[in-house]
Design an enzyme around this catalytic site. Structure first.
Site, PDB file in Angstrom:
ATOM      1  N   GLU A 219       0.818  -1.116   0.165  1.00 56.85           N
ATOM      2  CA  GLU A 219       0.121  -0.101   0.116  1.00 56.85           C
ATOM      3  C   GLU A 219       0.832   1.218  -0.016  1.00 56.85           C
ATOM      4  O   GLU A 219       0.547   2.161  -0.738  1.00 56.85           O
ATOM      5  CB  GLU A 219      -0.887  -0.053   1.279  1.00 56.85           C
ATOM      6  CG  GLU A 219      -2.006  -1.155   1.069  1.00 56.85           C
ATOM      7  CD  GLU A 219      -2.854  -1.314   2.282  1.00 56.85           C
ATOM      8  OE1 GLU A 219      -2.311  -1.636   3.370  1.00 56.85           O
ATOM      9  OE2 GLU A 219      -4.167  -0.955   2.397  1.00 56.85           O
TER      10      GLU A 219
ATOM     11  N   GLU B 292      -3.649  -9.603   3.880  1.00 57.72           N
ATOM     12  CA  GLU B 292      -4.317  -9.264   4.989  1.00 57.72           C
ATOM     13  C   GLU B 292      -5.486 -10.328   5.498  1.00 57.72           C
ATOM     14  O   GLU B 292      -5.844 -10.576   6.576  1.00 57.72           O
ATOM     15  CB  GLU B 292      -5.043  -7.976   4.896  1.00 57.72           C
ATOM     16  CG  GLU B 292      -4.168  -6.720   5.258  1.00 57.72           C
ATOM     17  CD  GLU B 292      -3.503  -6.534   3.823  1.00 57.72           C
ATOM     18  OE1 GLU B 292      -3.602  -7.198   2.710  1.00 57.72           O
ATOM     19  OE2 GLU B 292      -2.842  -5.321   3.749  1.00 57.72           O
TER      20      GLU B 292
END
Ligand code: COA
Length: 260
Positions: free
Chosen positions: A114, A134
């Site tokens: 990210e 995640e």
């Protein structure tokens, strides 16, 4: 200022910001995020800096994600705040007003992927690996990844990475447009510096307006998307699977998810 978890060097109008926790594969803890805000603000206001390069210390990782030790104990409210804080730091990267290049020198997982996505250009070394793992922890990407990844590589590829949690290698990342260029690890910083020098030699008025104009293409809808992302991240933090996923990682075992 001396940082605990960062190195910041300014030379020839280029700042190199190194995330410096190699023993934890440069995982981002609260101190790192606070220090990043300070370092980025200083690059923003420093008239001697035209371009920023972000990289990770060592040869193994760019950033292996947010520090999983700091996820444990999050509940829906604190989880949403946690996600919003990470978004805030990475929004600062995207909206620095000066070009930011990610020099991805190894694992770029979770918050590391990210962070690379929030940068304006991504150059990877051959050993780099990109992923959004995640779901293995019972959460979703929470630092802007659900929005930026889909916008950069398309929803199909983003779905595949986010739903399977499987990392991709540098060549695949290049093939799908996630990175601009792949180089040998020993050439990574020099390549980034050469690109930065090329940019620094242009009119900085034009460079900064170009950044602003291109950023505009994803502005309003991204803000709404990130608000939703933070809310949903908070919801994940209320689940048993989140407790189990983070605990299992820290205990170095496979998680046993019960889907609640
Ligand atoms: N948060 C906290 N610690 C982390 C971390 C993270 N995201 N990623 C790595 N570390 C730590 C490990 O716990 C280990 O610490 P220790 O030596 O004190 O036990 C150290 O960094 C080295 O990592 P290790 O797992 O031993 O290296 P590896 O080469 O076997 O595996 C990875 C590398 C990247 C595959 C593995 O570390 C990993 O899966 N990390 C988590 C990635 C992730 O899920 N990121 C998203 C978080 S939201």
């Amino acid at each position: 200022m001396a940082y605990q978890t960062l190195l910041l060097e300014v030379k020839d109008r280029i700042a190199v910001l190194t995330i410096n926790r190699p023993e934890k594969l440069n995982a981002l803890n609260a101190t790192t995020k606070n220090e990043m805000v300070h370092a980025l603000e200083s690059c923003k206001s420093n008239v001697s800096v035209d371009v920023v390069i972000i990289t990770g210390a060592g040869e193994k990782a760019f950033v292996a994600g947010t520090d999983i030790g700091e996820l444990t104990g999050l509940n829906p409210d604190t989880g949403k705040e946690f996600s919003s804080r990470g978004q805030e730091v990475f929004n600062l990267v995207e909206h620095l007003g000066k070009p930011v290049i990610a020099a991805v020198n190894g694992y770029a997982l979770g918050g590391g992927c990210e962070l690379a996505l929030a940068c304006h250009l991504r150059i990877a070394s051959e050993n780099a690996k990109f992923g959004q793992p995640e779901v293995n922890l019972g959460i979703i990407p929470g630092y802007g990844g659900t929005q930026r990844l889909a916008r950069l590589v398309g929803t199909g590829r983003a779905m595949e990475m986010i739903l399977t949690g499987e990392p991709i290698d540098a060549m695949e990342a290049h093939r799908i447009g996630l990175v601009n260029k792949v180089v040998q690890q020993r050439d990574l910083l020099d390549t980034c510096r050469a690109i930065a020098a090329k940019i620094a030699a242009k009119s900085q008025v034009a460079i900064r307006l170009a950044l602003k104009a291109v950023n505009m293409t994803r502005e309003t809808m991204q803000a709404d998307g990130q608000e939703l992302e933070a809310s949903l991240f908070g919801v994940c933090c209320g689940s048993e699977d989140f407790q189990e996923g983070t605990k299992a990682f820290l205990e170095k075992r496979k998680p046993e998810f019960r889907n609640r």
